[in-house]
Design an enzyme around this catalytic site. Structure first.
Site, PDB file in Angstrom:
ATOM      1  N   SER A 108       0.796  -1.266   0.029  1.00 19.72           N
ATOM      2  CA  SER A 108       0.001   0.125  -0.076  1.00 19.72           C
ATOM      3  C   SER A 108       0.862   1.435  -0.064  1.00 19.72           C
ATOM      4  O   SER A 108       0.260   2.372  -0.039  1.00 19.72           O
ATOM      5  CB  SER A 108      -0.880   0.117   1.194  1.00 19.72           C
ATOM      6  OG  SER A 108      -1.951  -0.833   0.883  1.00 19.72           O
TER       7      SER A 108
ATOM      8  N   LYS B 119       0.059   3.936  -2.710  1.00 19.28           N
ATOM      9  CA  LYS B 119      -0.965   4.891  -2.522  1.00 19.28           C
ATOM     10  C   LYS B 119      -0.063   6.227  -2.597  1.00 19.28           C
ATOM     11  O   LYS B 119      -0.946   7.096  -2.752  1.00 19.28           O
ATOM     12  CB  LYS B 119      -1.850   4.687  -1.593  1.00 19.28           C
ATOM     13  CG  LYS B 119      -2.641   3.273  -1.510  1.00 19.28           C
ATOM     14  CD  LYS B 119      -3.712   3.027  -0.414  1.00 19.28           C
ATOM     15  CE  LYS B 119      -4.372   1.866  -0.744  1.00 19.28           C
ATOM     16  NZ  LYS B 119      -4.003   0.461  -0.385  1.00 19.28           N
TER      17      LYS B 119
ATOM     18  N   SER C  46      -6.032   3.464   4.176  1.00 22.34           N
ATOM     19  CA  SER C  46      -5.656   2.754   3.051  1.00 22.34           C
ATOM     20  C   SER C  46      -6.655   2.202   2.348  1.00 22.34           C
ATOM     21  O   SER C  46      -6.802   0.880   1.881  1.00 22.34           O
ATOM     22  CB  SER C  46      -4.704   1.600   3.720  1.00 22.34           C
ATOM     23  OG  SER C  46      -3.746   0.997   2.633  1.00 22.34           O
TER      24      SER C  46
ATOM     25  N   LYS D 217       3.317   6.627   4.561  1.00 20.74           N
ATOM     26  CA  LYS D 217       2.302   5.563   4.318  1.00 20.74           C
ATOM     27  C   LYS D 217       2.790   4.090   4.819  1.00 20.74           C
ATOM     28  O   LYS D 217       3.902   3.861   4.335  1.00 20.74           O
ATOM     29  CB  LYS D 217       2.032   5.636   2.694  1.00 20.74           C
ATOM     30  CG  LYS D 217       0.511   4.581   2.565  1.00 20.74           C
ATOM     31  CD  LYS D 217      -0.442   5.013   3.139  1.00 20.74           C
ATOM     32  CE  LYS D 217      -1.676   4.057   2.879  1.00 20.74           C
ATOM     33  NZ  LYS D 217      -1.371   2.705   3.748  1.00 20.74           N
TER      34      LYS D 217
END
Length: 381
Positions: free
Chosen positions: A58, A61, A113, A220
């Site tokens: 993730s 992202k 997320s 993140k």
């Protein structure tokens, strides 16, 4: 015609010795790949297998956010399709047909997320996830992340969806140039509408570094079985912005804290231009009482300096050869840029120190007559 004067400024820098930085113990980092860079210069302060290909999970992202910020209108209404609402993995709990603003979708992507939100945003901006992923890849490579390829906007596993720690650090550093990027990724809690529910969504950022680390300001987390535990973290202290990346880490929080601590000991901020410094003069045409005008720095410029940087910084002063009166005090006339290895890392405007009125028509004519008489005396006497 503009003149550009280049001045080496190594003289204002000083060498930071290991003794001055303090003894630094060797790092014991569990991540398979890791890196820390200073965001403005891109200088690498620590790395471990940073160019090995890895699955980003993730942390993908981050690129989704950058692409959406640059392409999208934050006030757009984004509606979740059936495909978005049924996306597997972590979720913003969107239902088919549910709408949120683009900005709220991006908060949902970065704080909790939301894979479903990444699909909704991708479809809204590019028509499909593959088309949006191609835009992500194109932008990453434009940034200089040349060993990166995206096939989706969420980071779900795909053999052709990969990056490196070094590339992800470059991508994230680019993101911090976008004001909304820093705002979103450093937000700890966000309340937003929840269609069909009696209460709003109350989102808490999954990035624990925001609570664990002094100066932390993003970015993140990520996890899949194939990628392992991944974390891109960022922290800013005394004007120095660091980006740390760990991929496939057994202890991603501990690794990231140790790497940031280590790297902050290697670098410090150094004022190189003070607000109000007179840096240049410029000729004034048709000024009532001034022929030369001093220009001063509108703001100060602070640069990140480490022990071997003293020859790598330069300044470029860019001002016109001359300016025409009238000039107002504080009027922008030029600019000074600070470069690190030819990459801009700071700048400020050069502004007029004083006001200069324009000569009256009579005085302008009289000056022209005087110039003509002087020319004739020199050449025909």
């Amino acid at each position: 015609m503009r003149s550009k004067a280049i001045t080496f400024i190594a003289a204002v820098l000083f060498i930071v010795t290991p003794a001055a930085m303090g003894a630094t113990a060797p790092l014991d980092v569990t991540a398979k790949s890791a890196i820390v860079i200073e965001a403005a210069t891109g200088k690498v302060l620590y790395e471990k297998n940073a160019n090995d290909r890895r699955y980003p999970a993730s942390t993908t992202k981050i690129m989704t956010l950058i692409t959406a910020l640059e392409m999208g209108n934050m006030n757009d209404v984004v509606t979740a399709s059936k495909a978005a609402s049924t996306t597997e993995g972590s979720s913003l709990w969107l239902t088919e047909g549910e709408s949120l603003s683009m900005l709220d979708m991006l908060y949902g992507i970065m704080l909790v997320s939301g894979n479903d939100a990444t699909v909704a945003v991708a479809e809204h901006l590019a028509g499909s996830v593959p088309a949006f992923a191609q835009l992500m890849t194109d932008k990453a490579q434009a940034i200089g992340a040349n060993h990166t390829h995206f096939t989706n906007s969420s980071g779900l596993p795909d053999v052709n969806h990969y990056t490196t720690a070094a590339d992800m650090a470059k991508i994230t550093a680019y993101g911090y140039q976008l004001p909304l990027f820093a705002t979103i990724v450093s937000t700890k809690e966000k309340i937003m509408p929840w269609q069909g529910q009696q209460h709003p969504r109350d989102l808490f950022n999954e990035n624990r570094m925001l609570w664990l680390y002094d100066g932390a300001n993003g970015a993140k987390t990520g996890y899949t079985e194939d990628a392992g535990r991944c974390l891109v973290s960022a922290a800013k202290r005394d004007g120095v912005q660091l980006i740390a990346v760990v991929f496939d880490s057994e202890r991603m929080w501990d690794d990231s804290i140790a790497m940031l601590n280590y790297s902050f000991k290697q670098i410090h901020s150094q004022p190189i231009i003070q607000q109000g410094d007179i840096l240049k003069t410029v000729k004034v045409v048709d000024g009532k009482d001034k022929a030369v005008l001093p220009l001063y720095a509108q703001d100060g410029v602070v640069i990140p300096v480490s022990g071997d940087d003293e020859g790598d910084f330069t300044t470029v002063v860019d001002v016109p050869d001359k300016v025409n009166a009238p000039i107002e005090e504080g009027q922008t006339v030029g600019q000074v840029k600070v470069l690190y290895q030819n990459k801009e890392v700071g700048s400020t405007n050069l502004v007029a120190h004083d006001s200069v009125e324009k000569k009256s028509l009579f005085k302008s004519l009289w000056s022209s007559v005087q110039s003509l008489v002087s020319y004739m005396l020199r050449n025909f006497a």
